[in-house]
Design a protein around this motif. Sequence first.
Motif, PDB file in Angstrom:
ATOM      1  N   ARG A 116       0.472  -1.028   0.359  1.00  0.00           N
ATOM      2  CA  ARG A 116       0.278  -0.145   0.024  1.00  0.00           C
ATOM      3  C   ARG A 116       1.164   1.145  -0.355  1.00  0.00           C
ATOM      4  NH1 ARG A 116      -5.528   0.093   1.012  1.00  0.00           N
ATOM      5  NH2 ARG A 116      -5.261  -1.803   2.096  1.00  0.00           N
ATOM      6  N   TYR A 117       2.208   0.832   0.466  1.00  0.00           N
ATOM      7  CA  TYR A 117       2.866   2.352   0.944  1.00  0.00           C
ATOM      8  C   TYR A 117       3.176   2.384  -0.413  1.00  0.00           C
ATOM      9  CZ  TYR A 117       6.434   5.046   1.958  1.00  0.00           C
ATOM     10  OH  TYR A 117       7.602   6.224   1.809  1.00  0.00           O
ATOM     11  N   LEU A 118       3.538   1.776  -0.988  1.00  0.00           N
ATOM     12  CA  LEU A 118       4.905   1.495  -2.046  1.00  0.00           C
ATOM     13  C   LEU A 118       3.503   2.309  -3.325  1.00  0.00           C
ATOM     14  CD1 LEU A 118       7.311   0.580  -4.406  1.00  0.00           C
ATOM     15  CD2 LEU A 118       6.248  -0.995  -4.632  1.00  0.00           C
ATOM     16  N   GLN A 119       2.798   2.051  -3.131  1.00  0.00           N
ATOM     17  CA  GLN A 119       1.424   2.345  -4.147  1.00  0.00           C
ATOM     18  C   GLN A 119       1.341   3.964  -4.102  1.00  0.00           C
ATOM     19  OE1 GLN A 119      -2.835   0.411  -3.705  1.00  0.00           O
ATOM     20  NE2 GLN A 119      -2.870   1.427  -6.070  1.00  0.00           N
ATOM     21  N   ALA A 120       1.386   4.516  -2.968  1.00  0.00           N
ATOM     22  CA  ALA A 120       1.008   5.731  -2.004  1.00  0.00           C
ATOM     23  C   ALA A 120       2.328   6.518  -3.245  1.00  0.00           C
ATOM     24  CB  ALA A 120       0.914   5.772  -1.006  1.00  0.00           C
ATOM     25  N   CYS A 121       3.253   5.634  -2.852  1.00  0.00           N
ATOM     26  CA  CYS A 121       4.509   6.697  -3.460  1.00  0.00           C
ATOM     27  C   CYS A 121       4.683   6.106  -4.834  1.00  0.00           C
ATOM     28  CB  CYS A 121       6.215   5.776  -2.995  1.00  0.00           C
ATOM     29  SG  CYS A 121       6.496   5.938  -1.512  1.00  0.00           S
ATOM     30  N   TRP A 122       4.262   5.521  -6.075  1.00  0.00           N
ATOM     31  CA  TRP A 122       3.624   5.764  -7.153  1.00  0.00           C
ATOM     32  C   TRP A 122       3.041   6.830  -7.500  1.00  0.00           C
ATOM     33  CZ3 TRP A 122       7.511   2.809  -6.921  1.00  0.00           C
ATOM     34  CH2 TRP A 122       7.314   1.246  -8.146  1.00  0.00           C
ATOM     35  N   LYS A 123       2.441   7.176  -6.524  1.00  0.00           N
ATOM     36  CA  LYS A 123       0.902   8.152  -7.280  1.00  0.00           C
ATOM     37  C   LYS A 123       1.799   9.248  -7.236  1.00  0.00           C
ATOM     38  CE  LYS A 123      -3.595   5.724  -6.588  1.00  0.00           C
ATOM     39  NZ  LYS A 123      -3.542   5.047  -7.652  1.00  0.00           N
ATOM     40  N   LEU A 124       2.150   9.578  -5.367  1.00  0.00           N
ATOM     41  CA  LEU A 124       2.891  10.912  -5.224  1.00  0.00           C
ATOM     42  C   LEU A 124       3.559  11.242  -6.348  1.00  0.00           C
ATOM     43  CD1 LEU A 124       3.008  13.187  -3.482  1.00  0.00           C
ATOM     44  CD2 LEU A 124       4.865  11.814  -2.439  1.00  0.00           C
ATOM     45  N   GLY A 125       4.314  10.185  -7.001  1.00  0.00           N
ATOM     46  CA  GLY A 125       5.967  10.179  -8.231  1.00  0.00           C
ATOM     47  C   GLY A 125       5.399  11.180  -9.435  1.00  0.00           C
ATOM     48  N   ARG A 126       3.739  10.780 -10.016  1.00  0.00           N
ATOM     49  CA  ARG A 126       2.953  11.143 -10.649  1.00  0.00           C
ATOM     50  C   ARG A 126       3.412  12.729 -10.579  1.00  0.00           C
ATOM     51  NH1 ARG A 126      -1.508  11.459 -12.697  1.00  0.00           N
ATOM     52  NH2 ARG A 126      -2.328  10.262 -15.369  1.00  0.00           N
ATOM     53  N   SER A 127       3.166  12.747 -10.132  1.00  0.00           N
ATOM     54  CA  SER A 127       2.666  14.435  -9.705  1.00  0.00           C
ATOM     55  C   SER A 127       4.746  15.279  -9.426  1.00  0.00           C
ATOM     56  CB  SER A 127       2.014  15.052  -8.408  1.00  0.00           C
ATOM     57  OG  SER A 127       2.268  14.836  -7.771  1.00  0.00           O
ATOM     58  N   TYR A 128       5.134  14.875  -9.567  1.00  0.00           N
ATOM     59  CA  TYR A 128       6.458  14.917  -9.642  1.00  0.00           C
ATOM     60  C   TYR A 128       7.377  14.759 -10.668  1.00  0.00           C
ATOM     61  CZ  TYR A 128       5.505  16.779  -4.800  1.00  0.00           C
ATOM     62  OH  TYR A 128       4.753  18.259  -4.196  1.00  0.00           O
ATOM     63  N   GLY A 129       7.009  13.907 -11.565  1.00  0.00           N
ATOM     64  CA  GLY A 129       7.429  13.424 -13.109  1.00  0.00           C
ATOM     65  C   GLY A 129       8.362  12.517 -12.525  1.00  0.00           C
ATOM     66  N   VAL A 130       8.166  11.492 -11.521  1.00  0.00           N
ATOM     67  CA  VAL A 130       8.738  10.205 -11.194  1.00  0.00           C
ATOM     68  C   VAL A 130       8.423   9.121 -12.664  1.00  0.00           C
ATOM     69  CG1 VAL A 130      10.435   8.955  -9.841  1.00  0.00           C
ATOM     70  CG2 VAL A 130       9.942  11.287  -8.996  1.00  0.00           C
ATOM     71  N   ALA A 131       9.767   8.546 -12.503  1.00  0.00           N
ATOM     72  CA  ALA A 131       8.732   7.151 -12.732  1.00  0.00           C
ATOM     73  C   ALA A 131       9.495   6.362 -12.502  1.00  0.00           C
ATOM     74  CB  ALA A 131       9.481   6.510 -14.988  1.00  0.00           C
ATOM     75  N   ASN A 132       8.509   4.968 -11.820  1.00  0.00           N
ATOM     76  CA  ASN A 132       9.223   4.155 -11.145  1.00  0.00           C
ATOM     77  C   ASN A 132       9.711   3.271 -11.576  1.00  0.00           C
ATOM     78  OD1 ASN A 132       8.664   5.565  -8.360  1.00  0.00           O
ATOM     79  ND2 ASN A 132       7.055   5.760  -8.860  1.00  0.00           N
ATOM     80  N   LEU A 133      10.674   2.198 -11.567  1.00  0.00           N
ATOM     81  CA  LEU A 133      10.994   1.227 -12.184  1.00  0.00           C
ATOM     82  C   LEU A 133      10.605   0.032 -10.941  1.00  0.00           C
ATOM     83  CD1 LEU A 133      13.475   0.894 -14.583  1.00  0.00           C
ATOM     84  CD2 LEU A 133      13.323  -1.179 -13.407  1.00  0.00           C
ATOM     85  N   ALA A 134      10.538  -1.087 -11.002  1.00  0.00           N
ATOM     86  CA  ALA A 134      10.444  -1.747  -9.791  1.00  0.00           C
ATOM     87  C   ALA A 134      10.964  -3.421 -10.875  1.00  0.00           C
ATOM     88  CB  ALA A 134       9.756  -1.715  -8.803  1.00  0.00           C
ATOM     89  N   GLY A 159      -3.873  -2.781  -8.179  1.00  0.00           N
ATOM     90  CA  GLY A 159      -3.685  -0.749  -8.267  1.00  0.00           C
ATOM     91  C   GLY A 159      -2.591  -0.692  -8.598  1.00  0.00           C
ATOM     92  N   LEU A 160      -1.267  -1.760  -7.569  1.00  0.00           N
ATOM     93  CA  LEU A 160      -0.539  -1.533  -7.866  1.00  0.00           C
ATOM     94  C   LEU A 160      -0.187  -2.078  -9.479  1.00  0.00           C
ATOM     95  CD1 LEU A 160       2.431  -0.589  -6.390  1.00  0.00           C
ATOM     96  CD2 LEU A 160       2.954  -2.452  -5.590  1.00  0.00           C
ATOM     97  N   LEU A 161      -0.473  -3.364 -10.153  1.00  0.00           N
ATOM     98  CA  LEU A 161      -0.396  -3.265 -11.788  1.00  0.00           C
ATOM     99  C   LEU A 161      -1.023  -2.386 -12.972  1.00  0.00           C
ATOM    100  CD1 LEU A 161      -0.821  -6.707 -11.945  1.00  0.00           C
ATOM    101  CD2 LEU A 161       1.142  -5.813 -12.508  1.00  0.00           C
ATOM    102  N   ALA A 162      -2.113  -1.813 -11.969  1.00  0.00           N
ATOM    103  CA  ALA A 162      -2.894  -0.992 -13.041  1.00  0.00           C
ATOM    104  C   ALA A 162      -1.875   0.108 -12.672  1.00  0.00           C
ATOM    105  CB  ALA A 162      -4.218  -0.331 -12.549  1.00  0.00           C
ATOM    106  N   ASP A 163      -0.914   0.918 -11.585  1.00  0.00           N
ATOM    107  CA  ASP A 163       0.003   1.795 -11.757  1.00  0.00           C
ATOM    108  C   ASP A 163       0.697   1.689 -12.586  1.00  0.00           C
ATOM    109  OD1 ASP A 163      -2.171   3.947 -10.718  1.00  0.00           O
ATOM    110  OD2 ASP A 163      -1.939   3.119  -8.683  1.00  0.00           O
ATOM    111  N   THR A 164       1.200   0.644 -13.126  1.00  0.00           N
ATOM    112  CA  THR A 164       2.446   0.167 -13.519  1.00  0.00           C
ATOM    113  C   THR A 164       1.830  -0.428 -14.736  1.00  0.00           C
ATOM    114  OG1 THR A 164       2.569  -0.984 -11.128  1.00  0.00           O
ATOM    115  CG2 THR A 164       4.365  -1.340 -13.182  1.00  0.00           C
ATOM    116  N   GLN A 165       2.478   0.721 -16.084  1.00  0.00           N
ATOM    117  CA  GLN A 165       1.443  -0.086 -17.242  1.00  0.00           C
ATOM    118  C   GLN A 165       2.410  -0.499 -18.318  1.00  0.00           C
ATOM    119  OE1 GLN A 165      -1.475   2.635 -18.997  1.00  0.00           O
ATOM    120  NE2 GLN A 165      -2.887   0.984 -17.515  1.00  0.00           N
TER     121      GLN A 165
END
Length: 425
Positions: free
Chosen positions: A309-327, A351-357
């Motif tokens: 859940r925490y990772l997903q929150a980070c993913w979402k936050l990253g989007r607003s700052y122009g960060v691409a996450n690679l896990a 949800g995490l998968l949906a946020d990782t296209q």
Amino acid sequence: MIAPVLHRLRLPRHRATTAHLSSVYPYVAESGLGAAGVYLGINVLSGGGGFAYDPFEAYRAGLVSNPNMLLAGEPGVGKSATAKCFVYRSVGVFGRWVAIADPKGEYLPLAEALGLSVVKLHPGGTARVNPLDPGPSGAGDGPDELARRQSSMLVALLGSVLHRDLTPVEDAVLGWTLTHLARTARGEATLADVAAVMADPTPEMCERARVERADLARSVEAAVYALGKLLDRSLRGMFDGRTTVRLDWDGPGVVLDLSAVHHDPEALTVVMVAATAWLQAVLARPAGPPRLQVLDEAWSLLASERTSRYLQACWKLGRSYGVANLAIVHRLSDLRAQADDGTAASKVSMGLLADTQTRILFRQSSDQVADARELLDLTSTEAKLLSRLCRGRALWKVGSRTALVQHLVGPREQALCDTDGRMGA
Ligand SMILES: Nc1ncnc2c1ncn2[C@@H]1O[C@H](COP(=O)(O)OP(=O)(O)O)[C@@H](O)[C@H]1O
Ligand SMILES: [Mg+2]
């Protein structure tokens, strides 16, 4: 006598653009994803054409609705090598700023080649990062937003140490503590400050809980002891004070070397949560080039619903700052590990998968294929392929597009990617 006829039949090799081929051979030849991005290798589905990718370009082109990437596959199939070449080329070609959480200490040659700063975190060491660091954008976030972000990280962190969810009292006291610190701590609060306030709650907190100070302190004792793991027990010296590391924003980025705790999966989860929290804070800059965050061995963050859940929150936050996450994970069932015990957890991993296209699927052992097929909605042909891929070859699912890519490691990059050295290969 068909065979001899075929034997004598000599047709000139036909060459065409991938766009034409895919209409002449629908479902057989892919048109490819275009040339925007860094070159990564050969797309086997487009007749051996080059394959290039960049998450920000793919986002701009509307191929994906988020820039996050997941690399999954058995150990030794080339996940890290692909990530390293991708980073090496993205920094070189596009000038991306990159932050890498490196649990095995294998990104050091890459760091040297690119001039990335290396922060080696180990218990009792001199380098320290503060997971409560407000980061450069902290001032703009406001104390309540900062407290909320810190609270989601600490819930994941304490839950990992305690192996359970926080009780309602622990959760409330933690929230009040962080709000209190966000308003009172000049500069930045530390985990030691959190432990001190929780162990000795303020009169305002006692009033809100309507209990005596000693009783309130006793009811959150377990959480304070859990913080002790990072403050005065096995992980001390890594996250227990203010950040001692200076980041060079004019340089290409930073590698957090976490190899000191790699042998201990439980500690690794806690360390990955704390390290990601700090990276998240430093990456959340309103200005500067688009950034890449690489989390190698990210299965350690998928160990529980809380950390996912925490990772997903980070993913979402990253989007607003122009960060691409690679896990990078081993099995897709890592994503599912928590899904069997409850529907909430299953929603988190989905949800995490949906946020990782962008999903990059390397060889999976055959017992993982059914899971992968179901989670990623693969065709039967794609699923069958998963257990047969050779080293360095992966099925790329970029939004609704597909490519089968043989990644190429350049002569200069071989030394950056070699993790077989110690096996004598
Ligand atoms: N595309 C490739 N071409 C040649 N060698 C590769 C390729 N991908 C990986 N390797 C080599 O295979 C070994 C294992 O790769 P690695 O990326 O560490 O695997 P993983 O991260 O999946 O466990 C490394 O020594 C690496 O140099
Ligand atoms: Mg690896």
